[in-house]
Design an enzyme around this catalytic site. Sequence first.
Site, PDB file in Angstrom:
ATOM      1  N   ASP A   1      38.906  50.801  15.892  1.00 53.28           N
ATOM      2  CA  ASP A   1      39.251  49.405  15.651  1.00 53.28           C
ATOM      3  C   ASP A   1      39.029  48.582  16.917  1.00 53.28           C
ATOM      4  O   ASP A   1      39.959  48.402  17.695  1.00 53.28           O
ATOM      5  CB  ASP A   1      40.715  49.318  15.195  1.00 53.28           C
TER       6      ASP A   1
ATOM      7  N   HIS B   1      45.829  50.922  15.566  1.00 54.64           N
ATOM      8  CA  HIS B   1      46.782  50.248  16.449  1.00 54.64           C
ATOM      9  C   HIS B   1      47.703  51.212  17.194  1.00 54.64           C
ATOM     10  O   HIS B   1      48.836  50.842  17.541  1.00 54.64           O
ATOM     11  CB  HIS B   1      47.629  49.240  15.670  1.00 54.64           C
TER      12      HIS B   1
ATOM     13  N   GLU C   1      40.212  39.022  17.260  1.00 58.52           N
ATOM     14  CA  GLU C   1      40.550  39.255  15.855  1.00 58.52           C
ATOM     15  C   GLU C   1      41.982  39.731  15.720  1.00 58.52           C
ATOM     16  O   GLU C   1      42.705  39.320  14.806  1.00 58.52           O
ATOM     17  CB  GLU C   1      39.582  40.280  15.248  1.00 58.52           C
ATOM     18  N   GLU C   2      42.402  40.608  16.626  1.00 54.44           N
ATOM     19  CA  GLU C   2      43.728  41.217  16.516  1.00 54.44           C
ATOM     20  C   GLU C   2      44.860  40.199  16.644  1.00 54.44           C
ATOM     21  O   GLU C   2      45.964  40.439  16.166  1.00 54.44           O
ATOM     22  CB  GLU C   2      43.899  42.311  17.586  1.00 54.44           C
TER      23      GLU C   2
ATOM     24  N   ASP D   1      34.866  46.371   9.951  1.00 50.72           N
ATOM     25  CA  ASP D   1      36.150  46.439  10.665  1.00 50.72           C
ATOM     26  C   ASP D   1      37.120  47.335   9.911  1.00 50.72           C
ATOM     27  O   ASP D   1      38.226  46.925   9.554  1.00 50.72           O
ATOM     28  CB  ASP D   1      36.745  45.035  10.843  1.00 50.72           C
TER      29      ASP D   1
ATOM     30  N   HIS E   1      34.533  42.967  15.493  1.00 55.99           N
ATOM     31  CA  HIS E   1      35.280  42.295  16.560  1.00 55.99           C
ATOM     32  C   HIS E   1      35.297  43.139  17.823  1.00 55.99           C
ATOM     33  O   HIS E   1      35.423  44.360  17.786  1.00 55.99           O
ATOM     34  CB  HIS E   1      36.681  41.872  16.126  1.00 55.99           C
TER      35      HIS E   1
END
Length: 466
Positions: free
Chosen positions: A292, A425, A326-327, A354, A280
Amino acid sequence: MQNYRRTLLMASLLVPLLSCQHTQPKSENIQISEQLQQQALASSLAYDLVESLTVEVGPRLAGSEKDLIAVQWAEDKLTTLGFDKVYKEPVKVPVWDRGDAKAMVVAPYPQGLVITALGGSVATPIDGITAPIVRFDTLAALKAAPEGALTGKIAFIDHKTERHTTGKGYGKTVGGRSRGAVAAASKGALAIVIRSIGTDHDRMAHTGAMRYQDDVPRIPAAALSSPDADQLNLMLKRDENVVLQLKMSPQSHGYATSYNVIAEVTGATKPDEIVLIGAHLDSWDEGTGALDDGAGVGIVTAAGKLIQDLPQKPARTIRVVLYAAEELGLIGGKAYAKAHKDELAKHYIAAESDFGAGLIYQIDYRVSEQAFKDVLAISKPMTANGVAMGTNTASGGPDVSMLPKQGVPVASLRQDGRDYFDYHHTPNDTLDKVNPESLQQNVAAYAQFAYLMAQSEIDLRPLATK
């Protein structure tokens, strides 16, 4: 590099030998697979792509201006790399701005705490929310609270994430992040804070998507850094009447258009059949999205490029998909499945990278029971790259996880993720966390997987039931 090579050799020796009675890869396919591995381990392309994405674009929250810059970056890179076909498909995405987030214990031990808004959260009133907190070990404990038990209070879910190579601890705690606000609001809470869904001890909070429910009031939702969650616990041991003040200013701004960006290596004899490898393109806005999922973008793009440059193209088309949003809830993955529903029967297999840049130690498949042993047999060249043959229970990765329901076979190339949730994140998701040699091993694994599947003569359907 010598230690790394030794690790790969040891890993390959631990892989059980497969019975010779099953389908074996053709000698030419083995030779080309070995060539792809060697080229990947000598190439810096994947790392160069991650560096370019994180430096020249940086954080790229879906729906933001940086998101569209990332889309253009991807189109330009894929075109420059010489793929046979490069195109993009529109995806409708929500637009959300993080704003500011502050927390303060006002009694009995006044001091500030480190928080961040969870993705999609509403704001507090301008003057904030000041209320007692009520602690719960888990989301399940919160759901079990009596009706009205949190009226006028702030819920606090204090569920620690366990560290595992597979990352399975995340699955145990992430529900508190995604569903905690609905559960808390249904009990009367004014807001919710959660212990960050991470395995680190840094004083920075982990963001991530949460969701609301139409028939339940929307309350502010924030994540608390692990040291500050520990601090709250110590306060509560001394005095159960801890009062917290939250001030948060996130805002939603409707919807915008983003894009799935796609590149293809056209198959030589079965061009309408697809081997999909994806990642992603979007990221959260706290770090630079290196792990990420900048790493995934670099891995699958570099793997596709190696196959693109072969003197003879594989039988099937290799499709590299860089998914949008995606998130925010697998939005790009769902859009892809909908847009391509009429050709999913022609998708031979799919896999997504991912989970950062840790070494791939195993490949799992989700294919028919009859095909499974034969698929392991033709995948055997991957063992030289340290990849063991695994189970028939793969999900494929987040953005392809909905494809098995449509009958599409998938594979999961399992990465060592024991430290992934230290950075996931957070502002700490930056380029220095990406190991170039591990990234090369990932590229080798994806290139070998994609090529061997593109050449496979095995019928992978119907899928095994889990």
